[in-house]
Design a protein around this motif. Structure first.
Motif, mmCIF file in Angstrom:
data_model
loop_
_atom_site.group_PDB
_atom_site.id
_atom_site.type_symbol
_atom_site.label_atom_id
_atom_site.label_comp_id
_atom_site.label_asym_id
_atom_site.label_seq_id
_atom_site.Cartn_x
_atom_site.Cartn_y
_atom_site.Cartn_z
ATOM 1 N N GLY A 1 -9.899 24.969 -36.298
ATOM 2 C CA GLY A 1 -8.364 23.809 -35.911
ATOM 3 C C GLY A 1 -7.790 23.676 -37.209
ATOM 4 N N GLY A 2 -7.781 24.299 -38.126
ATOM 5 C CA GLY A 2 -6.984 23.667 -38.858
ATOM 6 C C GLY A 2 -5.566 24.670 -39.256
ATOM 7 N N THR A 3 -4.668 23.932 -40.152
ATOM 8 C CA THR A 3 -3.076 23.605 -39.557
ATOM 9 C C THR A 3 -2.987 24.718 -40.760
ATOM 10 O OG1 THR A 3 -3.388 21.826 -38.164
ATOM 11 C CG2 THR A 3 -0.879 22.412 -39.427
ATOM 12 N N MET A 4 -1.644 25.694 -40.500
ATOM 13 C CA MET A 4 -0.915 26.041 -41.732
ATOM 14 C C MET A 4 0.521 26.208 -42.090
ATOM 15 S SD MET A 4 -2.955 28.592 -42.828
ATOM 16 C CE MET A 4 -2.021 29.957 -43.870
ATOM 17 N N ARG A 5 1.184 25.498 -42.841
ATOM 18 C CA ARG A 5 2.269 25.083 -42.991
ATOM 19 C C ARG A 5 3.059 26.501 -43.674
ATOM 20 N NH1 ARG A 5 6.133 21.594 -41.490
ATOM 21 N NH2 ARG A 5 7.655 21.395 -42.583
ATOM 22 N N MET A 6 3.632 27.548 -43.335
ATOM 23 C CA MET A 6 3.770 28.625 -44.673
ATOM 24 C C MET A 6 5.984 28.463 -44.873
ATOM 25 S SD MET A 6 1.599 30.304 -44.141
ATOM 26 C CE MET A 6 2.322 31.837 -45.178
ATOM 27 N N GLY A 7 5.939 29.262 -45.947
ATOM 28 C CA GLY A 7 6.906 29.133 -46.310
ATOM 29 C C GLY A 7 8.216 27.748 -46.355
ATOM 30 N N ASP A 8 7.109 27.481 -46.946
ATOM 31 C CA ASP A 8 7.933 25.519 -47.681
ATOM 32 C C ASP A 8 7.341 24.948 -48.607
ATOM 33 O OD1 ASP A 8 9.281 23.437 -47.085
ATOM 34 O OD2 ASP A 8 7.037 22.417 -45.405
ATOM 35 N N PRO A 9 8.105 25.397 -49.951
ATOM 36 C CA PRO A 9 6.671 25.157 -51.329
ATOM 37 C C PRO A 9 6.461 23.150 -51.224
ATOM 38 C CG PRO A 9 8.732 26.189 -51.352
ATOM 39 C CD PRO A 9 8.951 25.965 -50.366
ATOM 40 N N VAL A 10 5.173 22.952 -51.722
ATOM 41 C CA VAL A 10 4.958 21.755 -52.342
ATOM 42 C C VAL A 10 6.310 21.433 -53.589
ATOM 43 C CG1 VAL A 10 3.638 19.936 -53.260
ATOM 44 C CG2 VAL A 10 3.031 21.543 -51.319
ATOM 45 N N THR A 11 6.801 20.543 -53.266
ATOM 46 C CA THR A 11 7.703 20.143 -54.868
ATOM 47 C C THR A 11 6.924 18.276 -55.261
ATOM 48 O OG1 THR A 11 8.764 18.407 -52.888
ATOM 49 C CG2 THR A 11 10.077 20.771 -53.496
ATOM 50 N N GLN A 12 6.263 18.259 -54.291
ATOM 51 C CA GLN A 12 5.715 16.580 -55.268
ATOM 52 C C GLN A 12 4.413 16.338 -54.305
ATOM 53 O OE1 GLN A 12 8.258 13.768 -56.490
ATOM 54 N NE2 GLN A 12 6.348 12.920 -57.230
ATOM 55 N N ILE A 13 3.562 16.121 -55.426
ATOM 56 C CA ILE A 13 2.373 15.483 -55.171
ATOM 57 C C ILE A 13 2.426 14.476 -55.482
ATOM 58 C CG2 ILE A 13 -0.126 15.382 -54.727
ATOM 59 C CD1 ILE A 13 -0.636 18.326 -55.905
ATOM 60 N N HIS A 14 2.526 12.972 -54.664
ATOM 61 C CA HIS A 14 2.975 11.390 -55.149
ATOM 62 C C HIS A 14 1.310 10.866 -55.590
ATOM 63 C CE1 HIS A 14 7.075 11.464 -53.972
ATOM 64 N NE2 HIS A 14 6.889 12.399 -52.578
ATOM 65 N N MET B 1 -0.589 25.487 -64.472
ATOM 66 C CA MET B 1 0.183 24.729 -64.465
ATOM 67 C C MET B 1 0.837 24.529 -64.452
ATOM 68 S SD MET B 1 1.492 23.395 -68.432
ATOM 69 C CE MET B 1 1.317 24.343 -70.034
ATOM 70 N N HIS B 2 1.679 24.739 -63.273
ATOM 71 C CA HIS B 2 2.743 24.963 -61.937
ATOM 72 C C HIS B 2 1.727 22.675 -61.469
ATOM 73 C CE1 HIS B 2 5.640 24.845 -58.788
ATOM 74 N NE2 HIS B 2 4.243 24.680 -58.108
ATOM 75 N N SER B 3 0.754 22.876 -61.153
ATOM 76 C CA SER B 3 -0.180 21.935 -60.161
ATOM 77 C C SER B 3 0.233 20.660 -60.832
ATOM 78 C CB SER B 3 -1.724 22.281 -60.157
ATOM 79 O OG SER B 3 -2.322 23.372 -59.625
ATOM 80 N N TYR B 4 0.000 20.402 -62.578
ATOM 81 C CA TYR B 4 -0.187 19.629 -63.259
ATOM 82 C C TYR B 4 1.721 18.651 -63.859
ATOM 83 C CZ TYR B 4 -5.188 18.732 -62.876
ATOM 84 O OH TYR B 4 -6.345 18.318 -63.128
ATOM 85 N N LYS B 5 2.082 20.134 -64.200
ATOM 86 C CA LYS B 5 3.392 19.547 -64.744
ATOM 87 C C LYS B 5 4.057 19.835 -63.645
ATOM 88 C CE LYS B 5 6.571 21.964 -67.787
ATOM 89 N NZ LYS B 5 7.373 23.116 -67.559
ATOM 90 N N ASP B 6 4.389 20.308 -62.807
ATOM 91 C CA ASP B 6 5.509 20.378 -61.467
ATOM 92 C C ASP B 6 5.078 19.059 -60.973
ATOM 93 O OD1 ASP B 6 7.352 22.346 -63.287
ATOM 94 O OD2 ASP B 6 5.848 23.730 -61.996
ATOM 95 N N LEU B 7 4.219 19.969 -59.703
ATOM 96 C CA LEU B 7 3.926 18.797 -58.467
ATOM 97 C C LEU B 7 2.798 17.589 -59.342
ATOM 98 C CD1 LEU B 7 1.851 21.357 -56.292
ATOM 99 C CD2 LEU B 7 4.079 21.219 -56.604
#
Length: 511
Positions: free
Chosen positions: A253-266, A295-301
């Motif tokens: 029942g999981g949902t995959m979302r492909m081809g859509d980079p995360v730009t921000q974790i609010h 590094m990407h997780s903290y610095k960018d997202l």
């Protein structure tokens, strides 16, 4: 690149839905394993992937009828994978066919010496005796040591999150007893005399980004892992293990979302609230986990939060693993005499490692890891042809500043020349298709800091509590999974990190 979302299937076998939601950013092995564990635990989970295919470092390409796996080719501890299916009463074999690989590796030195490494004890003792008869007894003592560190480092601590320094102190006496401060190479050298055998028993740390001369001797546990569980290949390629994990996640029942980079974790205060992507999709979740580069997780997202900036600064001071340069090539003909995995050692070992890890130079010589999947699984190439990749570790972009556009073709030719000289005399004439993958590609495709192929270097001072924490110290509902967190890189490592992280998330979300 167009974003697309898969429609979840009905979920007949996981825990009843809890009404809680989670988002996992990145569909590498760690992200997929975590998403499966959460979905199996009744958490409605969405997995968001930037690229057009899942897998992270286990991406793949299809060219001219050949299938080329990008990343990990050695599958060990199949039980850690089987567990992901067993959580919901399923079987890994429903989705993935694992094939045994033997020998595990053939090691070859410039003087022509070959050494086949496997878990066939009698055969292995004969191989060791050919290098140095006195080392058979030493190897047996090394195996006892490997079993002891496997018990302490993998069985007891491999799936346990280290969230505070106290947990580290608790583990310290057992690790001290096993002389964890010594390097793998130093520990191996205390058991065996043959330099070739010392190289044969210490190179494994390179498969998780560690320098055998510096990586903690705890990593000698890899030998026990391989001896007990064997070395395996997923039929159709490592990409088929990824595809099987996706199929299973969606079945639950999981949902995959492909081809859509995360730009921000609010974030609001000390909580992650929403995940936003390049396409403008934005959704609220009860918990967020990142399988992206640390590094990407903290610095960018997490750029919008103070925590993101603060921890990115701290991470920048840490030591990151080297990168890799990989040449993928498809050849006319088949080579039954070349095993699935080979290491072609160069003339230098310790000095070569110093060049890569310390000096940041591109040496004239190299050791090559050669992957030849068609000897196990002919489906990876058109009939009568063979798929290969040749991989060499190179310093990351923070230490080695070269123009890979210019250097790539030069290094590619040098590597292929070496394989031709040592194994396949008319290799260049047989090439049907070829391409290479350089540090710059790791940086661009995977947001890998400095183009590192394995995230933080697995030093003792960057392990367990000293690594990225499975749950963030400040943002209560933000978690990490994958190579940058405990226990580290490699398929069993990141699948173990998913077990540790899922345990925390399920506990937190049950409140």
């Amino acid at each position: 690149m167009t974003a697309h979302t898969t429609i979840p299937h009905p979920n007949p076998s996981a825990t009843a839905p809890t009404g809680k939601t989670a988002c996992v950013v990145g569909s590498g092995f760690g992200g997929l394993a975590l998403a499966i564990r959460l979905q199996s635990g009744g958490i409605a989970t969405t997995l968001v992937e930037a690229r057009d295919k899942p897998g992270g470092r286990a991406y793949f390409w299809e060219r001219d009828g050949f299938t080329f796996d990008a990343g990990p080719t050695v599958i060990t501890d199949p039980d850690c994978l089987k567990e992901l299916w067993a959580l919901s009463g399923h079987d890994l074999a429903e989705d993935v066919e694992l094939m045994p690989v033997t020998p595990f590796y053939r090691l070859n030195w410039p003087d022509g010496t070959n050494f086949d490494y496997s878990n066939d004890e009698e055969q292995l003792f004969r191989e060791i005796a050919q290098l140095n008869p006195a080392d058979v007894a030493g190897y047996q003592r090394f195996l006892e040591y490997s079993a002891a560190v496997y018990e302490e480092g993998y069985v007891k601590l491999g799936h346990v999150p280290f969230l505070d320094f106290k947990s580290m102190l608790k583990a310290a006496p057992a690790l001290a007893k096993q002389q964890a401060w010594r390097s793998v190479y130093s520990m191996v050298s205390s058991f065996v005399e043959s330099e070739k055998l010392r190289e044969a028993l210490s190179f494994h740390t390179l498969l998780v980004g560690g320098n055998p001369m510096k990586t903690s001797s705890i990593y000698a546990l890899i030998h026990k892992l391989e001896k007990d569980g064997g070395v395996w290949w997923a039929k159709g390629g490592t990409n088929q293990l990824v595809a099987g994990m996706v199929r299973h996640f969606e079945r639950l029942g999981g949902t995959m979302r492909m081809g859509d980079p995360v730009t921000q974790i609010h974030t609001v205060g000390k909580r992650a609230t929403e995940v936003e992507t390049h396409s403008g999709w934005r959704q609220r979740f009860d918990a967020v986990a990142s399988n992206a580069d640390i590094m990407h997780s903290y610095k960018d997202l997490l750029a919008g939060s103070k925590r993101g900036a603060d921890y990115a600064k701290s991470l920048a001071k840490k030591s990151f693993s080297p990168s890799l340069f990989v040449v993928h090539f498809g050849l006319k003909g088949s080579w039954p005499g070349i095993p699935h995995h080979m290491i072609l050692f160069g003339p230098r070992y310790k000095e070569l490692l110093e060049d890569i890890y310390d000096h940041g130079v591109l040496p004239a010589d190299f050791s090559v890891y050669l992957h030849h999947p068609t000897v196990t699984d002919p489906s990876m190439a058109p009939e009568g042809m063979s798929t290969f990749y040749a991989l060499v570790p190179v310093a990351h972009m923070g230490k080695l500043s070269v123009d890979w556009e210019e250097m790539g073709p030069v290094l590619e030719k040098r590597i292929l020349d070496e394989v031709e000289r040592r194994l396949i005399p008319d290799l260049h004439d047989r090439i049907v298709t070829k391409f290479h993958y350089a540090p710059r590609d790791f940086a661009m495709d995977l947001n890998a800091h400095l183009g590192s192929a394995f995230s933080l270097e697995p030093l003792l001072t960057q392990s367990a509590w000293f690594r990225g924490h499975n749950r963030d110290d400040v943002i209560d509902n933000f978690y990490l999974v994958g190579a940058g967190t405990h226990p580290g890189a490699g398929i069993p490592g990141v699948v173990g990190s998913a077990k540790a992280t899922a345990g925390l998330m399920l506990e937190d979300l049950a409140v």
